[in-house]
Design a protein around this motif. Structure first.
Motif, short mmCIF file in Angstrom:
data_model
loop_
_atom_site.label_atom_id
_atom_site.label_comp_id
_atom_site.label_asym_id
_atom_site.label_seq_id
_atom_site.Cartn_x
_atom_site.Cartn_y
_atom_site.Cartn_z
N LEU B 49 31.94 1.14 36.14
CA LEU B 49 32.62 2.43 36.24
C LEU B 49 31.86 3.56 35.54
CD1 LEU B 49 36.14 0.98 35.52
CD2 LEU B 49 35.50 2.12 37.65
N PHE B 75 40.48 1.82 38.75
CA PHE B 75 40.49 0.92 37.60
C PHE B 75 41.92 0.75 37.09
CE2 PHE B 75 39.08 0.51 32.89
CZ PHE B 75 38.86 -0.86 33.01
N SER B 81 45.63 3.20 31.58
CA SER B 81 44.94 4.49 31.75
C SER B 81 45.86 5.57 32.32
CB SER B 81 43.73 4.31 32.65
OG SER B 81 44.13 3.92 33.95
N LEU B 137 48.86 2.57 40.44
CA LEU B 137 47.97 3.73 40.47
C LEU B 137 46.60 3.35 41.04
CD1 LEU B 137 48.61 5.62 37.09
CD2 LEU B 137 49.46 6.20 39.35
N ALA B 138 46.08 2.21 40.57
CA ALA B 138 44.76 1.77 41.03
C ALA B 138 44.78 1.48 42.53
CB ALA B 138 44.32 0.54 40.25
#
Lengths: 175, 248
Positions: B49, B75, B81, B137-138
């Protein structure tokens, strides 16, 4: 539409922080001016003497007395703005470290395709605040200079009353 | 295609976290990344990343990973995150602004499936819900390569099982998963390939299909690759018991 939150880290209480910043800047300006007034009026008081005339105390100007030069009256005037500026520098660190609080949102910010998003949210308000500090500091000096120039009785400003400050355009040499 | 060529990472004052790791991951693969604690799994993902500097080369379809193609990677991390003070809805709005490929429909479907509230700050979620939201979210970003680092740490078994099933159901053929986890047995029917790291080195790389053909389970393969000594525990116990008997 302009939103405070767009210029603060996500989830940061931006509206309150913005109010606090504005309040801090305003208070620093006001307190700086009050500080000047206090010093100035103490200096101005030395131009006068008190006499007892017909059982009345009368204040009269001392002939030839000169008020202290303007730069010597500025002690502590900038202090409050300097404190606000230091807080704004601290805000840069706070905004950045915000992305480590309660997780690692720094990863998400660093993985955004818009390179500037993180720094826009970390730096915009503190840098704008620092710029405002500089501008307000200039305005504060100007306000103090105007007050000094026009509140001092005629003929009681000393030679080179502005020192190295750029206010000679206001006059003042034996004004 | 995600390609790692001789990736090497050394943290200051420590041994090599990654030692010349070369790996190619093709679109559509679901890769399990295994290894004991400190094997270099998280470091490898962070290197991919670009979150940490490294030596070597990592490319995505021939181009180095940079701002121009970073949106193709997403990620999910056990470190989380997301933004704890934002609600799910606020996350969606932000990510839709940032990622034109954001999968809104998938986002809502997954939120509904896991019964996560859209209008509560994520900080008020349980650990399991936070993990779920992190993975949502990822998966919703619209990335081609979805990297997950121990995403289910703290979730119960039923929850994890559900997630694997949902994942298999929603993934599109071009979506690629690189999943770092300790939960070997759980993910063995979910992954298509297993990559093993040990002390920063790539020590194993096998497709689950090949393993099946060889009649091996993923656990067998891992034990074999790590030269696991099955009698290690009994030997140690014998020694300990013997010592105690001798000393008394």
């Amino acid at each position: 539409m302009w939103m405070f939150e767009d210029y603060y880290p996500l989830g940061f209480p931006g509206q309150n922080a913005f109010r606090l910043t504005l309040g801090g800047l305003g208070a620093a300006f006001g307190l700086g001016f009050l500080r000047f007034l206090s010093t100035y009026h103490a200096a101005r008081g030395e131009l006068y003497q008190t006499e007892l005339v017909n059982n009345r105390v009368v204040r009269t100007l001392i002939d030839g007395a000169m008020i202290a030069p303007f730069p010597t009256l500025l002690d502590g005037v900038s202090l409050f703005l300097v404190l606000v500026a230091l807080c704004l520098v601290g805000a840069i660190f706070l905004h950045y470290s915000w992305h480590w609080m309660g997780g690692r949102s720094i990863y998400r910010m660093r993985l955004l395709p818009h390179r500037r998003e993180l720094w826009r949210r970390v730096l915009t308000i503190p840098l704008a605040g620092l710029a405002a500090c500089v501008i307000l500091w200039g305005l504060l000096l100007l306000l103090c200079a105007l007050y000094y120039r026009f509140a001092t009785p005629e003929g009681h400003l000393p030679i080179n009353c502005w020192g190295t400050l750029p206010f000679t355009w206001m006059g003042g040499y034996h004004a | 295609m995600l390609e790692l060529k001789q990736v090497r990472k050394k943290y200051m004052g420590s041994t090599l976290a990654l030692d010349d790791v070369s790996l190619t991951i093709c679109p559509g693969e679901i890769v399990g990344l295994f290894g004991e604690n400190g094997a270099g799994k998280t470091t490898l993902l962070k290197c991919v990343l670009g979150l940490i500097p490294f030596q070597g080369e990592i490319t995505l379809d021939g181009a180095p990973v940079s701002r121009t193609n970073i949106a193709r990677l997403s990620f999910a991390t056990c470190e989380h995150s997301f933004f704890p003070n934002l609600t799910a809805g606020e996350h969606k709005r932000f990510l839709m602004d940032q990622f034109p490929t954001f999968r809104e429909k998938r986002f809502h479907a997954l939120l509904d499936f896991f019964e996560l509230p859209a209008h509560k700050a994520i900080r008020s979620f349980s650990t399991g819900q936070k993990n779920q939201f992190e993975v949502i979210l990822a998966l919703s970003q619209g990335a081609d390569y979805i990297l997950m680092d121990e995403p289910f740490a703290g979730n119960d078994i039923f929850n994890r099982e559900d997630f694997y099933k949902v994942l298999l159901g929603i993934l599109e053929p071009s979506e690629t998963i690189l999943l770092s986890t300790h939960l070997l047995e759980e993910v063995q029917h979910f992954i298509s390939r297993a990559v093993l790291l040990r002390k920063g080195q790539l020590v194993g790389d096998a497709s689950t299909l090949d393993l099946e053909e060889q009649g091996k389970s993923l656990m067998d393969y891992v034990k074999e690759t790590y030269h696991y000594q099955a009698d290690r525990v009994s030997k140690a116990l014998d020694e300990l018991t013997g010592k105690e008997e001798g000393s008394s």
